[in-house]
Scaffold this motif. Structure first.
Motif, PDB file in Angstrom:
ATOM      1  N   GLN A  26       0.869  -1.397  -0.071  1.00  0.00           N
ATOM      2  CA  GLN A  26      -0.008  -0.128   0.155  1.00  0.00           C
ATOM      3  C   GLN A  26       0.782   1.228  -0.060  1.00  0.00           C
ATOM      4  OE1 GLN A  26      -3.168   0.219  -0.265  1.00  0.00           O
ATOM      5  NE2 GLN A  26      -2.923   2.354  -0.321  1.00  0.00           N
ATOM      6  N   MET A  27       0.677   1.941  -0.891  1.00  0.00           N
ATOM      7  CA  MET A  27       1.672   3.184  -1.056  1.00  0.00           C
ATOM      8  C   MET A  27       0.689   4.437  -1.070  1.00  0.00           C
ATOM      9  SD  MET A  27       4.186   1.940  -4.123  1.00  0.00           S
ATOM     10  CE  MET A  27       2.808   1.695  -5.468  1.00  0.00           C
ATOM     11  N   ASN A  28       1.053   5.414  -0.079  1.00  0.00           N
ATOM     12  CA  ASN A  28       0.287   6.419   0.126  1.00  0.00           C
ATOM     13  C   ASN A  28       1.277   7.814  -0.103  1.00  0.00           C
ATOM     14  OD1 ASN A  28      -2.182   5.017   0.879  1.00  0.00           O
ATOM     15  ND2 ASN A  28      -1.668   5.066   3.102  1.00  0.00           N
ATOM     16  N   SER A  29       0.520   8.958  -0.185  1.00  0.00           N
ATOM     17  CA  SER A  29       1.489  10.022  -0.352  1.00  0.00           C
ATOM     18  C   SER A  29       2.721   9.905  -1.253  1.00  0.00           C
ATOM     19  CB  SER A  29       1.903  10.462   1.299  1.00  0.00           C
ATOM     20  OG  SER A  29       1.132  10.521   2.238  1.00  0.00           O
ATOM     21  N   LEU A  30       2.136   9.481  -2.266  1.00  0.00           N
ATOM     22  CA  LEU A  30       3.134   9.167  -3.343  1.00  0.00           C
ATOM     23  C   LEU A  30       3.828  10.472  -3.775  1.00  0.00           C
ATOM     24  CD1 LEU A  30       1.246   6.427  -5.238  1.00  0.00           C
ATOM     25  CD2 LEU A  30       3.696   6.182  -4.394  1.00  0.00           C
ATOM     26  N   LYS A  31       5.166  10.477  -4.355  1.00  0.00           N
ATOM     27  CA  LYS A  31       5.884  11.668  -4.702  1.00  0.00           C
ATOM     28  C   LYS A  31       6.501  11.163  -6.026  1.00  0.00           C
ATOM     29  CE  LYS A  31       7.694  12.216   0.092  1.00  0.00           C
ATOM     30  NZ  LYS A  31       8.744  12.252   0.863  1.00  0.00           N
ATOM     31  N   PRO A  32       6.750  12.243  -7.034  1.00  0.00           N
ATOM     32  CA  PRO A  32       7.329  11.798  -8.148  1.00  0.00           C
ATOM     33  C   PRO A  32       8.800  10.904  -8.096  1.00  0.00           C
ATOM     34  CG  PRO A  32       6.776  14.109  -8.254  1.00  0.00           C
ATOM     35  CD  PRO A  32       6.389  13.574  -6.469  1.00  0.00           C
ATOM     36  N   GLU A  33       9.402  11.044  -7.113  1.00  0.00           N
ATOM     37  CA  GLU A  33      10.563  10.129  -6.976  1.00  0.00           C
ATOM     38  C   GLU A  33      10.561   8.585  -6.510  1.00  0.00           C
ATOM     39  OE1 GLU A  33       9.878  13.186  -5.332  1.00  0.00           O
ATOM     40  OE2 GLU A  33      10.542  13.168  -3.247  1.00  0.00           O
ATOM     41  N   ASP A  34       8.920   8.348  -6.496  1.00  0.00           N
ATOM     42  CA  ASP A  34       8.578   7.035  -6.240  1.00  0.00           C
ATOM     43  C   ASP A  34       8.300   6.426  -7.522  1.00  0.00           C
ATOM     44  OD1 ASP A  34       6.532   8.253  -3.314  1.00  0.00           O
ATOM     45  OD2 ASP A  34       8.432   7.038  -3.288  1.00  0.00           O
ATOM     46  N   THR A  35       8.545   7.305  -8.578  1.00  0.00           N
ATOM     47  CA  THR A  35       8.292   6.603  -9.928  1.00  0.00           C
ATOM     48  C   THR A  35       9.271   5.545 -10.257  1.00  0.00           C
ATOM     49  OG1 THR A  35       7.185   8.619 -10.854  1.00  0.00           O
ATOM     50  CG2 THR A  35       8.314   7.235 -12.543  1.00  0.00           C
ATOM     51  N   ALA A  36       8.882   4.467 -10.694  1.00  0.00           N
ATOM     52  CA  ALA A  36       9.708   3.166 -10.856  1.00  0.00           C
ATOM     53  C   ALA A  36       8.996   1.989 -11.247  1.00  0.00           C
ATOM     54  CB  ALA A  36      10.718   2.860  -9.452  1.00  0.00           C
ATOM     55  N   VAL A  37       9.817   0.773 -11.691  1.00  0.00           N
ATOM     56  CA  VAL A  37       9.036  -0.305 -12.017  1.00  0.00           C
ATOM     57  C   VAL A  37       9.400  -0.927 -10.583  1.00  0.00           C
ATOM     58  CG1 VAL A  37       9.296  -2.621 -13.130  1.00  0.00           C
ATOM     59  CG2 VAL A  37       9.860  -0.432 -14.263  1.00  0.00           C
ATOM     60  N   TYR A  38       7.978  -1.560 -10.155  1.00  0.00           N
ATOM     61  CA  TYR A  38       8.332  -2.329  -8.860  1.00  0.00           C
ATOM     62  C   TYR A  38       8.195  -3.658  -8.936  1.00  0.00           C
ATOM     63  CZ  TYR A  38       7.557   2.078  -6.371  1.00  0.00           C
ATOM     64  OH  TYR A  38       7.624   3.292  -5.495  1.00  0.00           O
ATOM     65  N   TYR A  39       9.061  -4.349  -8.248  1.00  0.00           N
ATOM     66  CA  TYR A  39       9.001  -5.783  -8.291  1.00  0.00           C
ATOM     67  C   TYR A  39       8.850  -6.625  -6.885  1.00  0.00           C
ATOM     68  CZ  TYR A  39      11.922  -4.578 -12.526  1.00  0.00           C
ATOM     69  OH  TYR A  39      12.173  -4.403 -13.689  1.00  0.00           O
ATOM     70  N   CYS A  40       8.237  -7.778  -6.988  1.00  0.00           N
ATOM     71  CA  CYS A  40       8.193  -8.399  -5.690  1.00  0.00           C
ATOM     72  C   CYS A  40       9.117  -9.619  -5.854  1.00  0.00           C
ATOM     73  CB  CYS A  40       6.614  -8.901  -5.491  1.00  0.00           C
ATOM     74  SG  CYS A  40       6.090 -10.051  -6.555  1.00  0.00           S
ATOM     75  N   ALA A  41       9.517  -9.991  -4.764  1.00  0.00           N
ATOM     76  CA  ALA A  41      10.515 -10.934  -4.818  1.00  0.00           C
ATOM     77  C   ALA A  41      10.336 -11.927  -3.620  1.00  0.00           C
ATOM     78  CB  ALA A  41      11.910 -10.515  -4.608  1.00  0.00           C
ATOM     79  N   SER A  42      10.807 -13.514  -3.588  1.00  0.00           N
ATOM     80  CA  SER A  42      10.420 -14.522  -2.625  1.00  0.00           C
ATOM     81  C   SER A  42      11.989 -14.680  -2.175  1.00  0.00           C
ATOM     82  CB  SER A  42       9.916 -15.672  -3.222  1.00  0.00           C
ATOM     83  OG  SER A  42       9.726 -16.630  -2.184  1.00  0.00           O
ATOM     84  N   ASP A  43      11.921 -14.502  -0.957  1.00  0.00           N
ATOM     85  CA  ASP A  43      13.380 -14.963   0.074  1.00  0.00           C
ATOM     86  C   ASP A  43      13.708 -16.460  -0.483  1.00  0.00           C
ATOM     87  OD1 ASP A  43      14.944 -15.677   2.328  1.00  0.00           O
ATOM     88  OD2 ASP A  43      14.792 -13.595   2.828  1.00  0.00           O
ATOM     89  N   ALA A  44      15.051 -16.458  -0.257  1.00  0.00           N
ATOM     90  CA  ALA A  44      15.434 -17.901  -0.911  1.00  0.00           C
ATOM     91  C   ALA A  44      15.234 -18.925   0.249  1.00  0.00           C
ATOM     92  CB  ALA A  44      17.035 -17.736  -1.439  1.00  0.00           C
TER      93      ALA A  44
END
Length: 127
Positions: A82-100
């Motif tokens: 959940q991303m609130n109060s978003l800023k221009p610097e939050d612009t990116a490709v977001y990836y999820c990952a699973s711990d090994a």
């Protein structure tokens, strides 16, 4: 075969909110910590947030602390950001990952501790 599929990205104005989801399959989801990372144009991928398999522990990057919340629903094999109060610097490709590592009490922030990754979802925050 382990698959992680992100969704929920999009275009939002500064100050707005988005909720990212990551659906996992092919592994006992509830046994592994999960993390979110992001990569902005021209920059290296960076850690955003992570949550332990038990949901007891969460860790956040300083840049998102107080604005983003990571959670998981083990019954649905899904982790959320959940991303609130978003800023221009939050612009990116977001990836999820699973711990090994399964059942670890640690919550990792380093990429090399994660062995499966999603394809990413674009988040664009306009000013």
């Amino acid at each position: 075969q382990v698959q992680l599929v992100e969704s929920g990205g999009g275009l939002v104005q500064a100050g707005g909110s988005l909720r990212l989801s990551c659906a996992a399959s092919g592994r006992t989801f509830s046994s592994y910590a999960m993390g979110w990372f992001r990569q902005a144009p021209g920059k290296e991928r960076e850690f955003v947030a992570a949550i332990s398999w038990s949901r007891v522990r969460t860790v956040y990057a300083d840049s998102v602390k107080g604005r983003f919340t990571i959670s998981r629903d083990n019954a649905k094999n899904t982790v959320y950001l959940q991303m609130n109060s978003l800023k221009p610097e939050d612009t990116a490709v977001y990836y999820c990952a699973s711990d090994a590592s399964a059942w670890t009490t640690l919550v990792h922030t380093a990429e090399e501790e994660y062995d499966y990754w999603g394809q990413g979802t674009q988040v664009t925050v306009s000013s």
